[in-house]
Write a protein that holds these residues in place. Structure first.
Motif, mmCIF file in Angstrom:
data_model
loop_
_atom_site.group_PDB
_atom_site.id
_atom_site.type_symbol
_atom_site.label_atom_id
_atom_site.label_comp_id
_atom_site.label_asym_id
_atom_site.label_seq_id
_atom_site.Cartn_x
_atom_site.Cartn_y
_atom_site.Cartn_z
ATOM 1 N N GLU A 136 -12.537 10.284 -10.391
ATOM 2 C CA GLU A 136 -12.910 9.481 -11.552
ATOM 3 C C GLU A 136 -12.867 10.349 -12.825
ATOM 4 N N ALA A 137 -13.314 11.585 -12.705
ATOM 5 C CA ALA A 137 -13.314 12.486 -13.864
ATOM 6 C C ALA A 137 -11.883 12.762 -14.339
ATOM 7 N N ILE A 138 -10.941 12.927 -13.379
ATOM 8 C CA ILE A 138 -9.537 13.141 -13.779
ATOM 9 C C ILE A 138 -9.041 11.915 -14.543
ATOM 10 N N HIS A 139 -9.320 10.743 -13.961
ATOM 11 C CA HIS A 139 -8.873 9.486 -14.573
ATOM 12 C C HIS A 139 -9.445 9.335 -15.989
ATOM 13 N N VAL A 181 -0.797 22.868 -29.128
ATOM 14 C CA VAL A 181 -1.387 23.824 -28.165
ATOM 15 C C VAL A 181 -2.443 23.159 -27.259
ATOM 16 N N PRO A 182 -3.358 22.326 -27.805
ATOM 17 C CA PRO A 182 -4.307 21.674 -26.889
ATOM 18 C C PRO A 182 -3.603 20.856 -25.797
ATOM 19 N N LEU A 183 -2.473 20.223 -26.157
ATOM 20 C CA LEU A 183 -1.757 19.440 -25.134
ATOM 21 C C LEU A 183 -1.113 20.357 -24.087
ATOM 22 N N LEU A 184 -0.634 21.523 -24.572
ATOM 23 C CA LEU A 184 -0.105 22.516 -23.614
ATOM 24 C C LEU A 184 -1.186 22.908 -22.606
ATOM 25 N N LEU A 185 -2.397 23.103 -23.153
ATOM 26 C CA LEU A 185 -3.510 23.501 -22.269
ATOM 27 C C LEU A 185 -3.887 22.376 -21.307
ATOM 28 N N VAL A 186 -3.792 21.131 -21.799
ATOM 29 C CA VAL A 186 -4.078 19.983 -20.929
ATOM 30 C C VAL A 186 -3.075 19.964 -19.766
ATOM 31 N N ALA A 187 -1.792 20.180 -20.108
ATOM 32 C CA ALA A 187 -0.758 20.188 -19.060
ATOM 33 C C ALA A 187 -1.035 21.301 -18.044
ATOM 34 N N ARG A 188 -1.435 22.459 -18.556
ATOM 35 C CA ARG A 188 -1.743 23.569 -17.657
ATOM 36 C C ARG A 188 -2.924 23.208 -16.732
ATOM 37 N N ASP A 189 -3.952 22.575 -17.336
ATOM 38 C CA ASP A 189 -5.123 22.208 -16.522
ATOM 39 C C ASP A 189 -4.758 21.177 -15.460
ATOM 40 N N ILE A 237 -17.647 12.916 -20.038
ATOM 41 C CA ILE A 237 -17.087 13.725 -18.933
ATOM 42 C C ILE A 237 -17.791 15.086 -18.880
ATOM 43 N N ILE A 238 -17.961 15.651 -20.095
ATOM 44 C CA ILE A 238 -18.606 16.978 -20.162
ATOM 45 C C ILE A 238 -20.053 16.879 -19.634
ATOM 46 N N ASP A 239 -20.750 15.825 -20.074
ATOM 47 C CA ASP A 239 -22.151 15.676 -19.650
ATOM 48 C C ASP A 239 -22.262 15.400 -18.144
ATOM 49 N N ASP A 240 -21.355 14.566 -17.651
ATOM 50 C CA ASP A 240 -21.449 14.165 -16.232
ATOM 51 C C ASP A 240 -21.082 15.293 -15.272
ATOM 52 N N ASP A 241 -20.484 16.346 -15.809
ATOM 53 C CA ASP A 241 -20.076 17.442 -14.919
ATOM 54 C C ASP A 241 -21.279 18.068 -14.213
ATOM 55 N N GLN A 242 -22.427 17.947 -14.873
ATOM 56 C CA GLN A 242 -23.623 18.550 -14.274
ATOM 57 C C GLN A 242 -23.928 17.920 -12.900
ATOM 58 N N GLU A 243 -23.674 16.615 -12.814
ATOM 59 C CA GLU A 243 -23.931 15.924 -11.549
ATOM 60 C C GLU A 243 -23.057 16.523 -10.432
ATOM 61 N N ILE A 244 -21.792 16.797 -10.803
ATOM 62 C CA ILE A 244 -20.869 17.378 -9.806
ATOM 63 C C ILE A 244 -21.310 18.802 -9.446
ATOM 64 N N ASP A 245 -21.750 19.549 -10.463
ATOM 65 C CA ASP A 245 -22.249 20.906 -10.186
ATOM 66 C C ASP A 245 -23.420 20.868 -9.203
ATOM 67 N N GLU A 246 -24.340 19.925 -9.446
ATOM 68 C CA GLU A 246 -25.512 19.809 -8.568
ATOM 69 C C GLU A 246 -25.080 19.451 -7.148
ATOM 70 N N GLU A 281 -15.178 21.265 -7.161
ATOM 71 C CA GLU A 281 -15.983 21.636 -8.326
ATOM 72 C C GLU A 281 -15.100 22.260 -9.411
ATOM 73 N N ARG A 282 -14.106 23.057 -8.952
ATOM 74 C CA ARG A 282 -13.195 23.672 -9.935
ATOM 75 C C ARG A 282 -12.331 22.611 -10.595
ATOM 76 N N ILE A 283 -11.933 21.622 -9.836
ATOM 77 C CA ILE A 283 -11.145 20.524 -10.428
ATOM 78 C C ILE A 283 -11.987 19.829 -11.506
ATOM 79 N N ALA A 284 -13.253 19.583 -11.176
ATOM 80 C CA ALA A 284 -14.144 18.932 -12.153
ATOM 81 C C ALA A 284 -14.241 19.773 -13.421
ATOM 82 N N ASP A 285 -14.319 21.098 -13.258
ATOM 83 C CA ASP A 285 -14.376 21.984 -14.438
ATOM 84 C C ASP A 285 -13.105 21.845 -15.284
ATOM 85 N N LEU A 286 -11.976 21.643 -14.621
ATOM 86 C CA LEU A 286 -10.719 21.484 -15.366
ATOM 87 C C LEU A 286 -10.709 20.169 -16.156
#
Lengths: 277, 221
Positions: B25-28, B182-190, B45-54, B91-96
């Motif tokens: 869902e986070a990727i979507h 550049v941000p889009l390049l980073l998105v593609a990399r992620d 997405i940033i806020d909800d990441d905590q739930e995945i970390d937990e 968890e790493r995917i969620a961080d991406l």
């Protein structure tokens, strides 16, 4: 005429032994079990067992109760011979010699193949005498040599530091774990090459068990060890190879990490993952 | 006879599935946020990441308990250690996805440097690979895991296409587009890294099923 036939047979046997000896040496094998079957009267307890054991390795023998693992272990020093109704076929070779050869001296065999049982069984004597006894009945009289051997054996069994000040006290005064290590020291005193351990730690607390396991790890530098255990974690910790028995058959024997991470046979997987047994 | 351990393994499967659903869902949502340049969604997405970390911590603790209490062997051991790896990969995917959301916050107020065509394709590819890798784990399907690994090269190709477009068609032609490109390049990399993680999960699944290590050994596939 008979003498000539005997001589010829003896020569053939020597050639066979030499070939086997070379094979075993080349592969660093100490023990080889060949097409071995064992019967209690009409009941077959072991079925066509074939197995090779490397020198200075520890082989864990696992399997459910009644699968034949203790019977198998007791074959190596012919302890089963004390039962009148037993019968066996096939060979067990230690180095190149078949331990069932007619001309083999069973006392010599038992000197070479030491055994320690589930329940520690020290003699009702002092700690010192427990170790010295085996040496004395083997005709050793030199007191200095005996004292030196007692110390060495107790050190090898990782017991010396704990009991060096009370060597002449009764062995029964020792704790269960110490008594078991005393039995190991007793077996080591007569310098066997193979050690048989039949659930040596099953009656011990975790600390004493850990000491026995550490000891096995040390002892394999000098001895080839077969250990029967019901504790699978123990087999995993102490043995280099694990043999799984089921209903008298050797289902598989492989490197211990293979048996406990990816056994070849489903029945082994079911046993080690606790699905039965 | 069902063992106590089977019950615990079933719980582990369920929890990993829940976590995988959150990650998918986070990727979507991260790509929806980029397409719509939706700063609120990106922040969520940033806020909800905590739930995945937990959840990662909770699953890790469950796995440590399983190892300590059951001392699993053979197939059980492989399943549990694979579960442990999958937990960390998810968890790493969620961080991406959080990284992507942060890029969204950077570019949301500016016009897009180019139409978003290939990036959503790469995002779909990433989502699909994660879903299939988890499917392979849950249903113990080696062929699905293999396909995930083999499809990773498509994601690499897509990323290369995106990079070339952003560099050659945007930044080389007009240097002032760099802050938006550049941000889009980073998105593609992620996104491409998400595909790598999915592939890594699939490799673990093959180990779990066949006890065969294909990591760094694609020829064993």
């Amino acid at each position: 005429m008979n003498t000539m036939i005997k001589e010829k047979k003896s020569n053939q046997k020597n050639v066979e032994q030499e070939v086997i000896s070379a094979e075993l040496e080349e592969n660093n094998m100490k023990v080889r079990v060949e097409n071995f079957n064992f019967y209690y009267d009409t009941t077959q307890a072991l079925k066509d067992i074939n197995l090779e054991i490397k020198a200075n390795s520890v082989v864990g023998i696992i399997g459910p109760s009644g699968c034949g693992k203790s019977t198998f272990l007791r074959c190596f020093n012919r302890m089963n011979d004390t039962i009148s109704s037993i019968r066996y076929e096939g060979k067990i070779r230690i180095d190149e010699k078949n331990i069932f050869d007619d001309n083999l001296d069973v006392v010599d065999l038992r000197r070479n193949v030491g055994m320690v049982f589930q329940k520690s069984n020290p003699f009702p004597k002092s700690i010192f005498e427990n170790i010295a006894y085996g040496l004395k009945i083997n005709g050793i009289k030199d007191k200095n040599f005996i004292a030196q051997k007692v110390e060495e054996s107790l050190k090898n069994a990782a017991l010396w530091d704990e009991i060096k000040d009370r060597l002449h006290k009764s062995a029964f005064a020792l704790s269960g774990g110490q008594q078991q290590r005393l039995c190991i020291a007793r077996a080591l005193a007569i310098e066997p090459e193979v050690l048989l351990l039949d659930e040596p730690a099953s009656a011990l607390d975790p600390i004493a068990t850990a000491k026995i396991e550490e000891l096995i790890h040390e002892l394999k530098k000098k001895y080839t060890i077969l250990i029967v255990t019901h504790n699978m974690q123990q087999a995993a910790r102490v043995s280099d190879y694990t043999a799984f028995f089921m209903l008298g058959e050797l289902i598989e024997c492989d490197e211990t990490n293979k048996i406990f991470t990816n056994p070849s046979k489903k029945i082994t997987e079911d046993y080690v993952t606790g699905r039965f047994g | 006879m069902e063992r106590h351990l089977d019950e615990e393994l079933s719980k582990l499967n369920t929890n990993l599935l829940k976590m995988a659903a959150l990650v998918e869902e986070a990727i979507h949502r991260s790509i929806e946020a980029l397409k719509k340049r939706d700063k609120d969604l990106a922040q969520k997405i940033i806020d909800d990441d905590q739930e995945i970390d937990e959840m990662e911590i909770q699953i890790e603790e469950e796995i440590i308990d399983l190892l300590a209490l059951f001392q699993p062997m053979a197939g059980d051991l492989r399943l549990i250690t694979t579960g442990m790896h999958i937990n960390a990969e998810l968890e790493r995917i969620a961080d991406l996805t959080v990284n992507i959301a942060q890029r969204v916050l950077e570019v949301a107020d500016q016009p897009l440097v180019m139409p978003l065509v290939e990036i959503p394709r790469l995002a779909n590819q990433a989502k699909l690979m994660v879903r299939r890798a988890i499917d392979a784990f849950v249903n113990q399907k080696e062929d699905i895991a293999k396909n995930v690994i083999l499809s990773d090269k498509d994601s690499n190709k897509l990323r290369t296409v995106i990079m070339k477009e952003l560099i050659n068609d945007c930044m080389v032609k007009d240097g002032t587009t760099a802050p938006r490109a550049v941000p889009l390049l980073l998105v593609a990399r992620d996104l491409e890294r998400i595909c790598d993680h999915a592939s890594s999960i699939a490799e673990d699944v093959i180990y779990m099923i066949k006890a065969k290590v294909v990591k760094h050994h694609r020829e064993r596939l």
